[in-house]
Design an enzyme around this catalytic site. Structure first.
Site, mmCIF file in Angstrom:
data_model
loop_
_atom_site.group_PDB
_atom_site.id
_atom_site.type_symbol
_atom_site.label_atom_id
_atom_site.label_comp_id
_atom_site.label_asym_id
_atom_site.label_seq_id
_atom_site.Cartn_x
_atom_site.Cartn_y
_atom_site.Cartn_z
ATOM 1 N N ARG A 1 9.126 -5.418 -4.790
ATOM 2 C CA ARG A 1 9.487 -4.108 -4.227
ATOM 3 C C ARG A 1 10.517 -4.368 -3.141
ATOM 4 N NH1 ARG A 1 5.370 -0.739 -6.108
ATOM 5 N NH2 ARG A 1 3.293 -1.703 -6.218
ATOM 6 N N ARG B 1 4.169 -1.087 -9.949
ATOM 7 C CA ARG B 1 3.692 0.297 -10.090
ATOM 8 C C ARG B 1 4.374 1.241 -9.109
ATOM 9 N NH1 ARG B 1 -1.294 2.314 -12.093
ATOM 10 N NH2 ARG B 1 -1.437 0.300 -13.129
ATOM 11 N N HIS C 1 -0.967 -7.067 6.004
ATOM 12 C CA HIS C 1 -0.605 -7.397 4.624
ATOM 13 C C HIS C 1 -0.592 -8.898 4.350
ATOM 14 C CE1 HIS C 1 2.233 -7.519 1.067
ATOM 15 N NE2 HIS C 1 1.457 -6.524 0.710
ATOM 16 N N ASN D 1 -2.407 8.131 0.479
ATOM 17 C CA ASN D 1 -3.284 7.121 -0.123
ATOM 18 C C ASN D 1 -4.203 7.744 -1.166
ATOM 19 O OD1 ASN D 1 -2.245 5.116 1.514
ATOM 20 N ND2 ASN D 1 -3.984 5.049 2.903
ATOM 21 N N ARG E 1 -8.529 -6.100 4.850
ATOM 22 C CA ARG E 1 -8.070 -4.783 5.309
ATOM 23 C C ARG E 1 -8.594 -3.648 4.441
ATOM 24 N NH1 ARG E 1 -4.089 -1.722 3.272
ATOM 25 N NH2 ARG E 1 -3.218 -3.494 2.127
ATOM 26 N N HIS F 1 4.450 -11.554 -8.970
ATOM 27 C CA HIS F 1 4.124 -11.013 -7.654
ATOM 28 C C HIS F 1 4.414 -12.014 -6.548
ATOM 29 C CE1 HIS F 1 1.235 -9.251 -4.583
ATOM 30 N NE2 HIS F 1 1.901 -8.189 -4.981
ATOM 31 N N TYR G 1 4.737 -3.626 7.963
ATOM 32 C CA TYR G 1 3.663 -4.475 7.445
ATOM 33 C C TYR G 1 3.692 -5.820 8.163
ATOM 34 C CZ TYR G 1 3.684 -1.418 3.247
ATOM 35 O OH TYR G 1 3.633 -0.359 2.367
#
Length: 728
Positions: free
Chosen positions: A406, A436, A623, A74, A595, A466, A499
């Site tokens: 993704r 990204r 998530h 991270n 979160r 997205h 997730y």
């Protein structure tokens, strides 16, 4: 305005607050900008909560090692994206950046202070806790010099046959320019002397990425009878102890491992050009982007550090030295060892009851009523994947459309879409090639799909796509029926087990018509901005959420029940936060489950005393996005419910195509309310945000039973729910 040295996160008096149990006492009014937390320091507070999982002795040992590696991973991404941006802004002499109106150089100093503190905790956790604990179970990372002669001999032989041929030493002298150092690569800096010379010369040796970071040492039993051992040595130590073969005849004066991080905050303006070409150009620029961090071991060679700083144009603030492994991400290899007793008890996702086994018709199940699936508690493979794979081979299916932001390297969705196209179905896929760090993979997927006849679109120019949507058009009884999935998470089989996400499977015409219009926007030139049921960003989502907040304000003023519940990954949109402050002042009770970073300051008398913010961190990555407005209803399961792909962030609401779908059936709303209730009761994985920006770890009542949600925590409670009920 705060001084650069002040900490808005660890010093509660900085903003005039006294730390009390209810966190709602303000000693002084807030100055302009102080009503918001800094985004970047708030994100570091989130990563501190991840680090806390590694230090928590109640967690299984290898899970703690994994959290240590996640913390480091991270932090790498934070430096690439956020620190890189701040350095750019500082170089441009930007005076104020962010909602808190601080200068970039002030934030960079605060980041360094916080990172240094956390890295000390990181190193201490590894050296004094995890490393000794691993040894008890036969797991050790040894130093090369402590190995036996036989072990060194085996490693040296391996070096000569497998490592030496692919090493490329690069000298720096008048005839050799300073070499390019790739992002996140580990290198050895070496100072050499030629025979008879007093002059030191520098050489760089890259540690090959194609080799394992941890080299297994065979041949010893553990401390316990019959115990298998997992003993390793870092590959850079093997290389370091064989440098005489790499630089024969030279005297090796000093060796220093180091690692660089480059700026990933490099984005091009599209200006209508080919998106694929733009992405490939951006990736190339990012590869050669400015170095924003140099990492070295503790007690590093000052001579080499100075040389690297000069060659890489780094300031002292950009150099981080610390003990322990140079790349804690290497510890993922330890966390993945096949030792189930040192990990969480395995959990197998429940097959949704409404869908049943793989021989059942998923479309028949959806026709009986909307299905809400909650991953990873309910199986992603048996629901969302099955919908697309079944559609691909169903002769009655005429068209399939899907967005991909993704996805996993071995994505079953890619194969299903290709199969459907080869069978003559109309197949369209929106591949977001600007996601990204997944750009290269998504470009490959896009070209693979195009090669097999799939209609591939790359989205709306100027906006990232997205939203998480899929639709299937099927001929049934002489008519066409459309099925849709609208979700909160990516179409990624791997992360669907890690997730938490929600998805709605539906054939409700009001929703499926909206999804169809949304795909026309993504693949064509539709100017449609109004939708029947979906909230679509950047066109209407923010305005609708603001109007729903305003409605709660009016309910509060009229004496009716007024409550807002929002669950998301991050909160940063200033218009949303300003309206939440107004709602709090009007008496609306607001519960936020955020979160990651949160820029809203809760618990301030006269501003946000009715707002509570909690963060859930643990086994799974929270998530899913859930938004609830009571609408004056007394039953907490009633009112307005949405699940969405978007956080309440400016980029999501203004610069991305996002979708939120309403959940209206009573039984499904009850399920969402149950999730919120579990989050609210959690005292095992929950942290509460204080008015000073720090977080307090909540703890269960000592009298709570093992089966109490407060003691079980969110993840165990929802796993238990899924085992009992399955999906509805």
């Amino acid at each position: 305005m705060m001084s650069p040295e002040s900490s808005q996160l660890s010093n509660p008096m900085t903003f005039g607050f006294t730390n009390t149990n209810d966190h709602q006492h303000a000693a002084a009014p807030l100055a302009p900008g102080e009503e918001y937390f800094n985004r970047d320091t708030s994100w570091l507070e989130f990563n501190r909560r991840v680090l806390a999982q590694a230090t928590d002795t109640s967690q299984p040992l290898l899970e703690r090692v994994k959290f240590l590696a996640i913390f480091a991973s991270n932090l790498d991404e934070f430096f690439m994206k956020r620190v890189g941006l701040l350095i750019q802004l500082d170089a441009a002499r930007v005076e104020k950046h962010g909602l808190d109106n601080r200068r970039p150089d002030q934030v960079l100093r605060e980041i360094r202070r916080m990172v240094e503190q956390m890295q000390r905790e990181l190193a201490s956790c590894w050296k004094n806790d995890l490393k000794p604990s691993l040894v008890e179970y036969g797991i050790a990372i040894e130093k090369y010099e402590n190995l036996s002669k036989e072990e060194k001999k085996r490693l040296d032989d391996w070096f000569n046959s497998e490592v030496f041929p692919i090493l490329t030493p690069l000298a720096v002298d008048p005839g050799h320019r300073f070499p390019f150092i790739s992002n996140m690569s580990e290198s050895l800096g070496i100072l050499l002397q030629a025979p008879g010379s007093t002059e030191k010369q520098f050489a760089r040796l890259k540690v090959p990425d194609v080799l394992p970071r941890l080299v297994r040492i065979e041949g010893q039993h553990g401390q316990r009878p019959g115990q298998e051992t997992f003993r390793f040595v870092m590959i850079e130590q093997v290389i370091q102890n064989n440098l005489d073969d790499v630089f024969p005849g030279m005297t090796i004066c000093d060796v220093m491992p180091f690692r660089v991080t480059r700026n990933a905050a490099v984005e091009l303006e599209e200006e209508g050009e080919d998106i694929i070409e733009s992405v490939e150009t951006e990736l190339n620029l990012r590869r050669f982007a400015q170095v924003v961090r140099l990492e070295t071991p503790a007690n590093a060679s000052s001579e080499m550090v100075e040389l690297l700083q000069d060659e890489l144009s780094l300031q002292d603030r950009d150099v981080y030295s610390r003990p322990g492994p140079l790349e804690y991400g290497d510890l993922f290899e330890i966390a993945d060892l096949p030792l189930p007793d040192l990990k969480y008890e395995p959990y197998r996702a429940v097959v949704p009851k409404r869908i049943g086994d793989e021989d059942n018709d998923v479309f028949a199940a959806i026709r009986k009523g909307n299905i809400l699936v909650h991953h990873p508690y309910e199986s992603f493979g048996a629901s969302v994947e099955r919908m697309i794979t079944q559609a691909a081979r169903d002769p009655d299916v005429l068209a399939i459309k899907q967005t991909l932001y993704r996805t996993s390297p071995d994505s079953p969705f890619i194969q299903a879409l290709i199969r459907a196209a080869e069978q003559g179905k109309q197949v369209a896929c929106l591949v977001e090639v600007r996601a990204r760090f997944d750009e290269s993979r998504n470009v490959r997927f896009a070209r693979q799909l195009e090669k097999h006849g799939v209609h591939v679109a790359y989205g709306v120019v100027g906006l990232k796509t997205h939203c998480k949507c899929a639709m299937v058009v099927r001929r049934e009884g002489g008519q066409l029926r459309t099925y849709a999935h609208v979700g909160t998470g990516n179409y990624n089989s791997r992360t669907s087990t890690l997730y938490t996400d929600l998805g709605l499977l539906t054939c409700d015409p009001e929703i499926t018509q909206d999804v169809s219009h949304l795909f026309n926007l993504l693949t064509g030139r539709s100017m449609k901005r109004d939708y029947n049921r979906l909230l679509v960003a950047p066109y209407a989502m923010r305005d609708k959420f603001l109007s729903l907040i305003d409605a709660e304000i009016e309910h509060a003023k009229a004496g009716r029940r007024a409550r807002i519940v929002a669950k998301m990954n991050a909160l940063e949109d200033s218009l949303i936060m300003e309206r939440l402050y107004q709602a709090s002042s009007a008496g609306v009770k607001i519960d936020l489950f955020v979160r990651g970073f949160c820029c809203l300051r809760p618990g301030v008398k006269g501003l946000s005393e009715n707002i509570r913010v909690r963060s859930i961190v643990g086994r799974y990555l929270e998530h899913s996005r859930i938004y609830h407005f009571s609408a004056g209803q007394t039953d907490p399961a009633m009112g307005v419910w949405y699940i969405a792909s978007a956080d309440w962030m400016y980029r999501n609401l203004s610069n991305r195509v996002e979708a939120a779908v309403p959940v209206r059936k009573e039984r499904l709303c009850a399920r969402l309310n149950r999730i919120i209730d579990v989050l609210d009761r959690d005292r095992a994985c929950a942290w509460e945000l204080n008015p000073d920006g720090s977080y307090t770890k909540l703890t269960p009542d000592p009298n709570a039973t093992d089966g109490d949600t407060a003691r079980m925590g969110t993840f165990n409670a929802l796993m238990a729910d899924a085992r009992i009920t399955g999906a509805m």
